[in-house]
Design a protein around this motif. Sequence first.
Motif, PDB file in Angstrom:
ATOM      1  N   ALA A 249       0.833  -1.215   0.000  1.00  0.00           N
ATOM      2  CA  ALA A 249       0.000   0.000   0.000  1.00  0.00           C
ATOM      3  C   ALA A 249       0.866   1.263   0.000  1.00  0.00           C
ATOM      4  CB  ALA A 249      -0.921  -0.011   1.211  1.00  0.00           C
ATOM      5  N   VAL A 250       1.977   1.205   0.730  1.00  0.00           N
ATOM      6  CA  VAL A 250       2.878   2.357   0.783  1.00  0.00           C
ATOM      7  C   VAL A 250       3.514   2.596  -0.592  1.00  0.00           C
ATOM      8  CG1 VAL A 250       5.101   3.144   1.717  1.00  0.00           C
ATOM      9  CG2 VAL A 250       3.351   2.246   3.262  1.00  0.00           C
ATOM     10  N   GLU A 251       3.902   1.513  -1.238  1.00  0.00           N
ATOM     11  CA  GLU A 251       4.493   1.637  -2.576  1.00  0.00           C
ATOM     12  C   GLU A 251       3.497   2.259  -3.560  1.00  0.00           C
ATOM     13  OE1 GLU A 251       7.845   0.600  -3.735  1.00  0.00           O
ATOM     14  OE2 GLU A 251       7.874   1.128  -1.601  1.00  0.00           O
ATOM     15  N   ARG A 252       2.266   1.800  -3.467  1.00  0.00           N
ATOM     16  CA  ARG A 252       1.211   2.353  -4.327  1.00  0.00           C
ATOM     17  C   ARG A 252       1.054   3.854  -4.054  1.00  0.00           C
ATOM     18  NH1 ARG A 252      -4.143   1.953  -6.560  1.00  0.00           N
ATOM     19  NH2 ARG A 252      -5.529   3.260  -5.310  1.00  0.00           N
ATOM     20  N   ALA A 253       1.042   4.216  -2.768  1.00  0.00           N
ATOM     21  CA  ALA A 253       0.889   5.634  -2.415  1.00  0.00           C
ATOM     22  C   ALA A 253       2.063   6.448  -2.953  1.00  0.00           C
ATOM     23  CB  ALA A 253       0.780   5.783  -0.896  1.00  0.00           C
TER      24      ALA A 253
END
Lengths: 359, 332
Positions: A249-253
């Motif tokens: 999720a952090v990578e996507r953000a």
Amino acid sequence: MARSSLTTPEPDTATAAGRLPAANLPEVYRRLGAAEIRDALRKMRLIRRFEESAEEAYVRGLIHGTMHLSIGQEASAVGVCSALSPTDYMTSTHRGHGHCLGKGADVGRMFAEFFGREDGYCRGRGGSMHIADPSTGNLGANGIVGGGLPIAVGAALAAKRLGNGRIVVCFFGDGANNEGAFHESLNMASVWKLPVVFVCENNKYGMSTSVARSTSVKNIADRAVAYSMPGVTVDGNRFADVADATHAAVERARRGEGPSLIECLTYRIRGHSKSDRNRYRTKEEIESWQKRDPIQLFEAELLEFGLMDTPEMVAIQTSVEEEITAAIEFAKASPAPSPADLTRYVYTTERGSHGHHGA
Amino acid sequence: MDTMVRELSYSQAIQEAMAIAMERDPRVFLMGEDIGVYGGAFQVTGDLVHRFGEDRVMDMPISELAGAGVAVGAALAGMRPVFEFQFSDFATLGMEQIVNQAAKLRFMLGGAVSVPLVMRFPAGSGTGAAAQHSQSLEAWLAHVPGLKVVQPSTPHDAKGLLLAAIEDPDPVMIFEHKLLYKTKGPVPEGWYTVPLDRAEIRREGRDLTVVATSIMVIKALEAAATLAQEGIELEVVDLRSLRPIDTETLIASVSRTHRLMCVYEGVKTLGIGSEVSAAIAESEAFDLLDAPIVRLGGAECPLPYNPELEKAAVPQVADIVETARRLVQGRI
């Protein structure tokens, strides 16, 4: 779209036994180095002993008011924080001691705040529900259920506008998922594609009211569908599952693709607060979750994969005990705020404080 | 300060302040409902979106609670948001973030943060919009330590208070009166500020201090002109700042006139005039009073739709004239 949904884990079947080490090695163990894994275990131990020590201090009358302990939820706090950089932002909840420690808060200043002292994170003005530490990106715990969700979205908007590459993790509980602030915030974050990771710690009860009695969807992560973002339900008592979901999720953000919703299924072993008489749940239920202790699960996994040995784990416990003891001594020695300073910190320019002791 | 006489409307003055602030500081941005191409429900943002783009003049979903909180979070994380509530009544939907978060964060965190946030509230009755679009809720927010609350009554102050608010490190709530948006007055060019904590004497007079807020200042000045023909001289004080209250100016004025009347549009009971009255009653000016303190405030009912009822629900010029005359003549 909701990617997967896990039903509440069956306490007795979920053990580490029978795994194939290399093939099944969770991605997090390839991503994190030995020092980071050691740090994660240490933080989980530190949170556990912090909460237990806070409880003892409360019984001994050192803590005024109430508090909300997160014993049993350590994997969620530390798993999420393991995927963040030190400058990333975090908003937390009334049950937020673990989040603060996960993000790097100092134990001595935490205890000092609990004891209402000047060396506390809030100089004794906030107490257990308002710990914040802007120097580690911790924008604060919150006494209002759902209060941190819009603030997290605002911090993400600022990060996007300022182009500083920071992302925001927003912790909240299953109770908050029925607040209007949850729905408004997820919608806004999605419409504006903001770098926020919404982390719902579903510990099954909003005070005494169960998710089943309060929430119209089976899995809270299913609500992500309504806001066009990925939603995933993970075993919140397994460090690796939480860390891997958060990392994605952090990578996507960071890629600018917008927010995600992660639901961590977990359980608070203690009551809601000090007034809780556990009338809404059974002893058997509590015991079944104690068998799925996140620290024991993590240690078992580290041993199984040969990532740490028992003497190292014992050494962590010893160093945590030393840190807790020193922190409590530091906090006890810290001065209490003076009533003469009662209206300080209401305004940045004290001239406008309009108080009896201001100006 | 540039004293060039140039007339702008109250809404143009606010718009100019926002434009100047955005030109001066890249952290400043506007956020609200329909403030972009629509130009705002009262056309206060007007064409600003075409000058500054959608990232700085941001339309938001109709989500006042999260919107208010987004402004709080953005302020915490380095921006300078100027948030418009479409109608002040909708503050009720954002109250959690205003009262529990914006106002308290600095104190709760022991001074570790500031919340440099401005919120604008188009308020007041007289538009036939009835009970949910006409309220004057400024006293609600003035009750909350941690907020600063101002009410400009002139275009000059509307611009200067807004620029001061945007520069201020703490949350400032600005209550604008919808009926004032089209009123005109001299507005200096360029950047200037008006202090957020000072009342202003609009007209000097020996017989009675009238402390008024917002549009009631205009009405009080009209009443003063009428009464001057009878030889009754009102001193009209524009309270301007509700939190903090400039008690110094109020006490000095009442000490000269020996009489006090408060005129405000918000509901009379527990309204801002109640606080002003108490401030004088607790002060050294109390012993100098020659008459009871009188409050003229909004009626004890929701704002009605019918135009005659609507007028009857808030103080009018004739009410101020009549009450002031009786007060000065010792008939109260």
